[in-house]
Write a protein that holds these residues in place. Sequence first.
Motif, PDB file in Angstrom:
ATOM      1  N   GLY A 103     -18.535  12.189 -32.576  1.00 48.02           N
ATOM      2  CA  GLY A 103     -19.538  12.693 -31.500  1.00 48.02           C
ATOM      3  C   GLY A 103     -18.825  12.422 -30.322  1.00 48.02           C
ATOM      4  N   SER A 104     -19.438  12.385 -29.221  1.00 52.40           N
ATOM      5  CA  SER A 104     -18.831  12.446 -27.609  1.00 52.40           C
ATOM      6  C   SER A 104     -19.914  11.863 -26.846  1.00 52.40           C
ATOM      7  CB  SER A 104     -18.494  13.928 -27.635  1.00 52.40           C
ATOM      8  OG  SER A 104     -18.218  14.188 -26.247  1.00 52.40           O
ATOM      9  N   GLY A 105     -19.120  11.334 -25.705  1.00 52.05           N
ATOM     10  CA  GLY A 105     -19.710  11.057 -24.619  1.00 52.05           C
ATOM     11  C   GLY A 105     -20.149  12.064 -23.475  1.00 52.05           C
ATOM     12  N   GLN A 106     -20.116  13.413 -24.004  1.00 52.29           N
ATOM     13  CA  GLN A 106     -20.531  14.610 -23.435  1.00 52.29           C
ATOM     14  C   GLN A 106     -21.823  15.045 -23.950  1.00 52.29           C
ATOM     15  OE1 GLN A 106     -18.734  16.604 -20.842  1.00 52.29           O
ATOM     16  NE2 GLN A 106     -18.293  14.566 -20.610  1.00 52.29           N
ATOM     17  N   GLN A 107     -22.574  14.511 -24.982  1.00 53.13           N
ATOM     18  CA  GLN A 107     -23.686  14.831 -25.388  1.00 53.13           C
ATOM     19  C   GLN A 107     -24.856  14.175 -24.631  1.00 53.13           C
ATOM     20  OE1 GLN A 107     -22.530  13.541 -29.658  1.00 53.13           O
ATOM     21  NE2 GLN A 107     -23.916  15.216 -30.123  1.00 53.13           N
ATOM     22  N   THR A 438     -23.647  24.042 -22.834  1.00 52.27           N
ATOM     23  CA  THR A 438     -22.946  23.128 -22.242  1.00 52.27           C
ATOM     24  C   THR A 438     -23.789  22.665 -20.925  1.00 52.27           C
ATOM     25  OG1 THR A 438     -20.785  22.676 -21.040  1.00 52.27           O
ATOM     26  CG2 THR A 438     -21.464  25.035 -21.194  1.00 52.27           C
ATOM     27  N   TRP A 439     -23.020  22.191 -19.994  1.00 58.54           N
ATOM     28  CA  TRP A 439     -23.830  21.570 -18.687  1.00 58.54           C
ATOM     29  C   TRP A 439     -24.549  22.803 -18.233  1.00 58.54           C
ATOM     30  CZ3 TRP A 439     -18.905  19.340 -15.806  1.00 58.54           C
ATOM     31  CH2 TRP A 439     -18.446  18.445 -16.747  1.00 58.54           C
ATOM     32  N   GLY A 440     -26.057  22.466 -17.735  1.00 59.04           N
ATOM     33  CA  GLY A 440     -26.639  23.613 -17.148  1.00 59.04           C
ATOM     34  C   GLY A 440     -27.683  24.729 -18.205  1.00 59.04           C
ATOM     35  N   GLU A 441     -27.161  24.025 -19.416  1.00 55.56           N
ATOM     36  CA  GLU A 441     -27.837  24.839 -20.478  1.00 55.56           C
ATOM     37  C   GLU A 441     -28.786  24.008 -21.514  1.00 55.56           C
ATOM     38  OE1 GLU A 441     -24.201  28.191 -20.996  1.00 55.56           O
ATOM     39  OE2 GLU A 441     -24.582  26.774 -22.216  1.00 55.56           O
ATOM     40  N   SER A 442     -28.661  22.670 -21.471  1.00 48.62           N
ATOM     41  CA  SER A 442     -29.113  21.899 -22.313  1.00 48.62           C
ATOM     42  C   SER A 442     -30.282  20.982 -21.499  1.00 48.62           C
ATOM     43  CB  SER A 442     -28.182  20.774 -22.948  1.00 48.62           C
ATOM     44  OG  SER A 442     -27.313  21.747 -23.563  1.00 48.62           O
ATOM     45  N   GLU A 443     -31.313  20.511 -22.412  1.00 50.39           N
ATOM     46  CA  GLU A 443     -32.356  19.546 -22.148  1.00 50.39           C
ATOM     47  C   GLU A 443     -31.995  18.202 -22.606  1.00 50.39           C
ATOM     48  OE1 GLU A 443     -35.065  20.131 -20.072  1.00 50.39           O
ATOM     49  OE2 GLU A 443     -34.384  22.277 -19.717  1.00 50.39           O
ATOM     50  N   GLY A 444     -32.448  17.082 -21.946  1.00 51.47           N
ATOM     51  CA  GLY A 444     -32.397  15.775 -22.410  1.00 51.47           C
ATOM     52  C   GLY A 444     -32.364  14.815 -21.430  1.00 51.47           C
ATOM     53  N   THR A 445     -31.452  13.728 -21.630  1.00 50.25           N
ATOM     54  CA  THR A 445     -31.184  12.494 -20.712  1.00 50.25           C
ATOM     55  C   THR A 445     -29.816  12.182 -20.874  1.00 50.25           C
ATOM     56  OG1 THR A 445     -32.018  11.130 -22.307  1.00 50.25           O
ATOM     57  CG2 THR A 445     -33.762  11.855 -20.654  1.00 50.25           C
ATOM     58  N   VAL A 456     -31.354  15.309 -17.647  1.00 43.67           N
ATOM     59  CA  VAL A 456     -30.571  16.609 -17.829  1.00 43.67           C
ATOM     60  C   VAL A 456     -31.502  17.617 -18.118  1.00 43.67           C
ATOM     61  CG1 VAL A 456     -28.655  17.742 -19.012  1.00 43.67           C
ATOM     62  CG2 VAL A 456     -28.530  15.275 -18.819  1.00 43.67           C
ATOM     63  N   ARG A 457     -31.401  18.975 -17.275  1.00 46.49           N
ATOM     64  CA  ARG A 457     -32.146  20.136 -17.630  1.00 46.49           C
ATOM     65  C   ARG A 457     -31.368  21.278 -17.380  1.00 46.49           C
ATOM     66  NH1 ARG A 457     -35.101  16.537 -13.836  1.00 46.49           N
ATOM     67  NH2 ARG A 457     -37.127  15.900 -14.647  1.00 46.49           N
ATOM     68  N   ALA A 458     -31.951  22.219 -18.154  1.00 48.34           N
ATOM     69  CA  ALA A 458     -31.227  23.556 -18.214  1.00 48.34           C
ATOM     70  C   ALA A 458     -31.813  24.376 -17.067  1.00 48.34           C
ATOM     71  CB  ALA A 458     -31.763  24.282 -19.644  1.00 48.34           C
ATOM     72  N   SER A 464     -27.206  34.527 -26.591  1.00 46.80           N
ATOM     73  CA  SER A 464     -27.739  34.716 -28.050  1.00 46.80           C
ATOM     74  C   SER A 464     -27.006  34.162 -29.018  1.00 46.80           C
ATOM     75  CB  SER A 464     -28.137  36.263 -28.426  1.00 46.80           C
ATOM     76  OG  SER A 464     -26.881  36.964 -28.507  1.00 46.80           O
ATOM     77  N   GLY A 465     -25.820  34.167 -28.943  1.00 47.55           N
ATOM     78  CA  GLY A 465     -24.913  33.402 -30.143  1.00 47.55           C
ATOM     79  C   GLY A 465     -24.744  31.921 -29.944  1.00 47.55           C
ATOM     80  N   VAL A 466     -25.505  31.349 -29.020  1.00 44.67           N
ATOM     81  CA  VAL A 466     -25.215  29.867 -28.712  1.00 44.67           C
ATOM     82  C   VAL A 466     -26.430  29.239 -28.834  1.00 44.67           C
ATOM     83  CG1 VAL A 466     -24.497  28.168 -26.890  1.00 44.67           C
ATOM     84  CG2 VAL A 466     -23.386  30.503 -27.185  1.00 44.67           C
ATOM     85  N   ARG A 467     -26.136  27.760 -29.424  1.00 41.90           N
ATOM     86  CA  ARG A 467     -27.270  27.060 -29.705  1.00 41.90           C
ATOM     87  C   ARG A 467     -26.994  25.792 -29.208  1.00 41.90           C
ATOM     88  NH1 ARG A 467     -29.034  28.339 -35.910  1.00 41.90           N
ATOM     89  NH2 ARG A 467     -30.624  27.053 -35.595  1.00 41.90           N
ATOM     90  N   THR A 468     -27.839  25.037 -28.611  1.00 39.62           N
ATOM     91  CA  THR A 468     -27.844  23.493 -28.084  1.00 39.62           C
ATOM     92  C   THR A 468     -27.243  22.436 -29.286  1.00 39.62           C
ATOM     93  OG1 THR A 468     -29.926  22.630 -28.838  1.00 39.62           O
ATOM     94  CG2 THR A 468     -29.539  23.850 -26.532  1.00 39.62           C
ATOM     95  N   ASP A 469     -26.647  21.690 -28.988  1.00 43.42           N
ATOM     96  CA  ASP A 469     -25.865  20.387 -29.823  1.00 43.42           C
ATOM     97  C   ASP A 469     -27.227  19.907 -30.554  1.00 43.42           C
ATOM     98  OD1 ASP A 469     -23.541  20.420 -29.428  1.00 43.42           O
ATOM     99  OD2 ASP A 469     -23.466  18.968 -27.740  1.00 43.42           O
TER     100      ASP A 469
END
Length: 738
Positions: A103-107, A438-445, A456-458, A464-469
């Motif tokens: 995993g990663s500290g980018q998630q 990636t950044w600007g496209e995901s929801e969370g904290t 963290v907000r989108a 269409s070809g991309v999904r969140t982690d």
Amino acid sequence: MTAPVPTTCMRCAVGCGHVQRGVDSGYGVAAVRGDVSHPVNNGLACSRGIRESADPDGEWLTQPLVREDGELLATTWDVALARVAEEFRARLERDPDSVAVLGSGQQTNEAAYALGKLARGGFGTRYYDANTTLCMASAVAAYYDAFGSDAPPCTYDDIPEAETHLVWGANPAVAHPVMFRWIAESAEADGSRLVVVDPVESETAERADAHVAPDPGGDLALARAVLARLVDRGDVDREFVAAATTGFAALTERLPAAESAARDAGVSMSVVDGLVDALCDDTLLYWGMGVNQSVRGTATAGALVDLCLASGNLGGGSGPFSLTGQANSMGTRVCSAKGTWPGHRSFIDPDERRVVADAWGVPVNRLPDDAGPGPVGLVDAVDDGPVSAVWAVATNPVAGLPDATAAKRRLDDAFLVVQDGFRTETVEHADVVLPAATWGESEGTAINMERTVSRVRAATDLPSGVRTDLDVITTVAARVVPGLFETTTPAGLFDELAALTAGTPADLSGISYDRLDDETAVRWPAPDAASSTAYRYVDGDGWSFETPSGAARFSAGDGDPLPEPTDDRYPLTLTTARESDGYNTGIRSRTRDGGDDAGGSADADGSADREDGPAVDPDVETHGVDAPDSVSGTDAGSDHGPVRCRVHPETAERLSDEDGTAVVESRRAAVPVRVEADDAIPEGMVWLPIHHPRTNELTVPETDPRSDEPNYKQCAVRLSATPTESELVTKRGANADD
């Protein structure tokens, strides 16, 4: 015009609040600025964080890829996920340790929690880690040794109160520009100062009132020299040591003489006395990768904590403060079941294991018995262990692991799944590629280095070809371990995580999305909806640490010998460091132009820039905070161009060609470089950027025995005239040890 969206910058671990605005049509982030309402940064923002959020370079991934007949070809999500599920299921049926996960500290916290839950509770693998072990593990081990908890006692509120800012083995002017602004402003006040310990005269050292340059690898000896001198001079805070600590007498009996340790560190006693003088004030002692990334990392970090304890530097405006690199490194430590269960529950305590198993609805015997060997050992296990599949999520091990040539070979031998927003070096070795948001496209904290949780907000829809982690992780779980997740939404998983941390040292149970919407940011531990803790281990008028005795513990580690001293064949010491545009293997700061792009040219399969964005708003405000300029274009991240190599002018004149080209050779590889003469680099040292794709072909794979963190900062090399490309290939292929 689209509405502005408040979020958290995911570039580094300062945790600045940003406001992003999506493009008016299509996909992408049109504009980014600092958030004046965010309590962490109050509107400050560095140019790197803004640029890499609004307009990152690198090659975007826009649809799944599978390898057929040696080529990565575009496919559908159903085909890609079916291939992943089939391969994972077949291996897990034979051995749960056959599937390794990085995993990663980018998630986000939610994605990190879900990945850890799937790896540990779903797969049951011990071969799971996050690449924060490559940067923070030594500091974490030292915190546990001293305080019984992975919780820095300091916060940003301490910075303006400190009289001395002692920065040891870190370069926050480059790595954490907003935080460095606060440090520099505090150090400029009357009676305050900035002292930097670093073999290199870094950008931070250039701003310092004093710069101490120990020999490479001399940090532990220097810290022991300072402690011994503190004792000799009678400057120990005896009252604090007696009231709040244990183990001081045993440590002092084993201390070397100050003079001897100073010689080992390569400094004079006057330098040691200057550091003792600094510690006699209210001192914040910061350290970073220059300390952690060593076989002596845990011992050295512990020795720095010892200096704070012995001098009584724990409380307002003082204390040990490890500087976290990746944006959500703290979140992976709290949430992801990497080295502890969520909330820092003990990995081996049977009661804690049962709590986790019951919460996840899995048999307790499915949970692995230990936390695993770290990323280096994880990849090694493809050769000498059970691992036959590796899933890399938001991380780039081909560029980031030491002895990278060997790491590439091992990953080529495994079934490799890469989940990322960009076409990294690791993508080129993958069997399946899953394009992630990636950044600007995901929801969370996310959680910053001072334990502050924020949203963290989108700001834009997804292509269409991309999904969140999070979507990818929970979808893989549904196919491989059905029923593991009762909820798959960010808010639902945060609530699940927060409930699991209730009553733990890292209690998030009083935090919710609604609370974060109201308050913007909350520090843990927060055991109820009204609490947010500064957390200096204070209990009433006294000290209370999370150790069995309630006292802070002095360290006992002496540190292992350095793995590769210089010799006649390899007379120079290689050190590595971060550049301002080189975070996270630099994949967001590599040029998309010019053909030397590290990810290769865009293929006909559609893996090119995401359409309709992102674009740059020319009116972005940085509020005066900027990182120093550094190399750009192909030199910042090319897989083919020479690496930027800084050496002392006398070394450059003696060992490089007239045009500045040369080769750095270690016992593992030979890498072409462009030599820059630089007085900031001491004689006998070679400086390379750690996130260039070629640098880690040179570094040693040895790790700290306590933290599993690699020894990135010191290995033996030589600098010579440029050989032919065939010689370079031969050297890399042979993995020679001459």
